[in-house]
Design a protein around this motif. Structure first.
Motif, mmCIF file in Angstrom:
data_model
loop_
_atom_site.group_PDB
_atom_site.id
_atom_site.type_symbol
_atom_site.label_atom_id
_atom_site.label_comp_id
_atom_site.label_asym_id
_atom_site.label_seq_id
_atom_site.Cartn_x
_atom_site.Cartn_y
_atom_site.Cartn_z
ATOM 1 N N LEU A 159 0.832 -1.194 0.000
ATOM 2 C CA LEU A 159 0.000 0.000 0.000
ATOM 3 C C LEU A 159 0.871 1.250 0.000
ATOM 4 O O LEU A 159 2.030 1.218 0.400
ATOM 5 C CB LEU A 159 -0.918 0.006 1.230
ATOM 6 N N LYS A 160 0.267 2.362 -0.437
ATOM 7 C CA LYS A 160 0.971 3.637 -0.471
ATOM 8 C C LYS A 160 -0.025 4.735 -0.150
ATOM 9 O O LYS A 160 -1.139 4.741 -0.683
ATOM 10 C CB LYS A 160 1.594 3.861 -1.847
ATOM 11 N N CYS A 161 0.353 5.679 0.712
ATOM 12 C CA CYS A 161 -0.551 6.770 1.069
ATOM 13 C C CYS A 161 -0.288 7.988 0.190
ATOM 14 O O CYS A 161 0.686 8.024 -0.570
ATOM 15 C CB CYS A 161 -0.413 7.136 2.544
ATOM 16 N N ASP A 162 -1.138 8.998 0.319
ATOM 17 C CA ASP A 162 -1.005 10.207 -0.481
ATOM 18 C C ASP A 162 0.227 11.025 -0.106
ATOM 19 O O ASP A 162 0.612 11.944 -0.825
ATOM 20 C CB ASP A 162 -2.268 11.069 -0.376
ATOM 21 N N GLN A 163 0.895 10.679 1.012
ATOM 22 C CA GLN A 163 2.125 11.360 1.412
ATOM 23 C C GLN A 163 3.372 10.622 0.915
ATOM 24 O O GLN A 163 4.491 11.020 1.201
ATOM 25 C CB GLN A 163 2.177 11.484 2.945
ATOM 26 N N GLY A 164 3.158 9.502 0.195
ATOM 27 C CA GLY A 164 4.271 8.761 -0.386
ATOM 28 C C GLY A 164 4.841 7.660 0.488
ATOM 29 O O GLY A 164 5.837 7.047 0.122
ATOM 30 N N HIS A 165 4.237 7.387 1.641
ATOM 31 C CA HIS A 165 4.726 6.315 2.514
ATOM 32 C C HIS A 165 4.261 4.961 1.985
ATOM 33 O O HIS A 165 3.101 4.802 1.633
ATOM 34 C CB HIS A 165 4.217 6.502 3.945
ATOM 35 N N ALA A 218 -13.252 1.700 1.823
ATOM 36 C CA ALA A 218 -14.426 2.545 1.568
ATOM 37 C C ALA A 218 -14.988 3.119 2.869
ATOM 38 O O ALA A 218 -15.510 4.239 2.884
ATOM 39 C CB ALA A 218 -15.499 1.747 0.832
ATOM 40 N N ALA A 219 -14.868 2.373 3.960
ATOM 41 C CA ALA A 219 -15.370 2.833 5.251
ATOM 42 C C ALA A 219 -14.361 3.725 5.984
ATOM 43 O O ALA A 219 -14.633 4.211 7.074
ATOM 44 C CB ALA A 219 -15.722 1.633 6.125
ATOM 45 N N GLY A 220 -13.169 3.936 5.378
ATOM 46 C CA GLY A 220 -12.156 4.786 6.000
ATOM 47 C C GLY A 220 -11.357 4.113 7.095
ATOM 48 O O GLY A 220 -10.740 4.774 7.922
ATOM 49 N N HIS A 221 -11.340 2.772 7.095
ATOM 50 C CA HIS A 221 -10.630 2.031 8.137
ATOM 51 C C HIS A 221 -9.239 1.568 7.727
ATOM 52 O O HIS A 221 -8.592 0.852 8.489
ATOM 53 C CB HIS A 221 -11.453 0.821 8.581
ATOM 54 N N VAL A 222 -8.777 1.953 6.552
ATOM 55 C CA VAL A 222 -7.417 1.634 6.134
ATOM 56 C C VAL A 222 -6.633 2.939 6.200
ATOM 57 O O VAL A 222 -6.991 3.909 5.540
ATOM 58 C CB VAL A 222 -7.375 1.043 4.707
ATOM 59 N N ALA A 223 -5.581 2.958 7.010
ATOM 60 C CA ALA A 223 -4.796 4.169 7.196
ATOM 61 C C ALA A 223 -3.311 3.857 7.086
ATOM 62 O O ALA A 223 -2.882 2.731 7.331
ATOM 63 C CB ALA A 223 -5.101 4.792 8.552
ATOM 64 N N CYS A 224 -2.554 4.878 6.729
ATOM 65 C CA CYS A 224 -1.106 4.742 6.598
ATOM 66 C C CYS A 224 -0.489 4.364 7.940
ATOM 67 O O CYS A 224 -0.796 4.967 8.969
ATOM 68 C CB CYS A 224 -0.510 6.052 6.087
ATOM 69 N N GLY A 269 -0.770 7.997 9.288
ATOM 70 C CA GLY A 269 -2.179 7.912 9.654
ATOM 71 C C GLY A 269 -3.145 8.385 8.591
ATOM 72 O O GLY A 269 -4.351 8.369 8.796
ATOM 73 N N SER A 270 -2.653 8.800 7.434
ATOM 74 C CA SER A 270 -3.530 9.267 6.361
ATOM 75 C C SER A 270 -4.464 8.149 5.910
ATOM 76 O O SER A 270 -4.056 6.996 5.752
ATOM 77 C CB SER A 270 -2.691 9.739 5.161
ATOM 78 N N ALA A 271 -5.733 8.503 5.682
ATOM 79 C CA ALA A 271 -6.712 7.521 5.199
ATOM 80 C C ALA A 271 -6.758 7.478 3.679
ATOM 81 O O ALA A 271 -7.501 6.678 3.106
ATOM 82 C CB ALA A 271 -8.090 7.846 5.763
ATOM 83 N N GLU A 272 -5.962 8.304 3.028
ATOM 84 C CA GLU A 272 -5.882 8.303 1.561
ATOM 85 C C GLU A 272 -4.846 7.260 1.148
ATOM 86 O O GLU A 272 -3.678 7.567 0.927
ATOM 87 C CB GLU A 272 -5.492 9.692 1.042
#
Length: 143
Positions: free
Chosen positions: A6-12, A29-35, A39-42
């Motif tokens: 996985l990769k977040c919108d901050q590049g992690h 979709a429920a917002g339960h996957v975070a970096c 901690g970004s949910a994107e």
């Protein structure tokens, strides 16, 4: 179970396990996957190679992998661990006793770290003794 890169919108970048691909989609979709780093949910799936077994897996040896570039989060964690180990006293299983002695004035205050059971840590906090968990385990010396 399935593992996704996985990769977040901050590049992690990080990995996580899910019950199925559909479970990942539902949790995201429920917002339960975070970096795992910021901690970004994107979060989106990153490019990954599937694991494929070829014939007799007992006889097959995995090819050695080249060392990947160190993740910034892993570098920060390693730096924190080195700082704690070099600048504090490790008191091991005596952490609770030493923290209480310092809090009551029976021992001089100093930076310590060690191990405590969850109920011991909770009791320290309940008694107003400031502590914080560390995100690593002590380096053990082996014989």
């Amino acid at each position: 179970m399935i593992q996704f890169a996985l990769k977040c919108d901050q590049g992690h970048s990080f990995d996580s396990w899910f019950q199925s691909a559909a479970a990942y989609d539902k949790l995201r979709a429920a917002g339960h996957v975070a970096c795992a780093v910021c901690g970004s949910a994107e979060v989106e799936k990153a490019l990954m190679a599937p694991r494929v077994n070829h014939g007799d897996t007992a006889a097959a040896k995995p090819a050695p992998l080249s060392e990947p570039a160190a993740d910034p989060a892993q570098q920060a964690l390693a730096a924190l661990k080195a700082h704690v180990e070099q600048n504090t006293d490790y008191v091991g299983r005596n952490f609770t006793t030493e923290a209480r002695k310092m809090h009551s004035g029976d021992a001089p205050e100093r930076a310590i770290w060690g191990e405590a059971k969850p109920e011991e840590a909770k009791a320290l906090i309940d008694d107003g003794i400031q502590i914080a968990p560390l995100p690593f385990v002590p380096t053990r010396k082996t014989n």
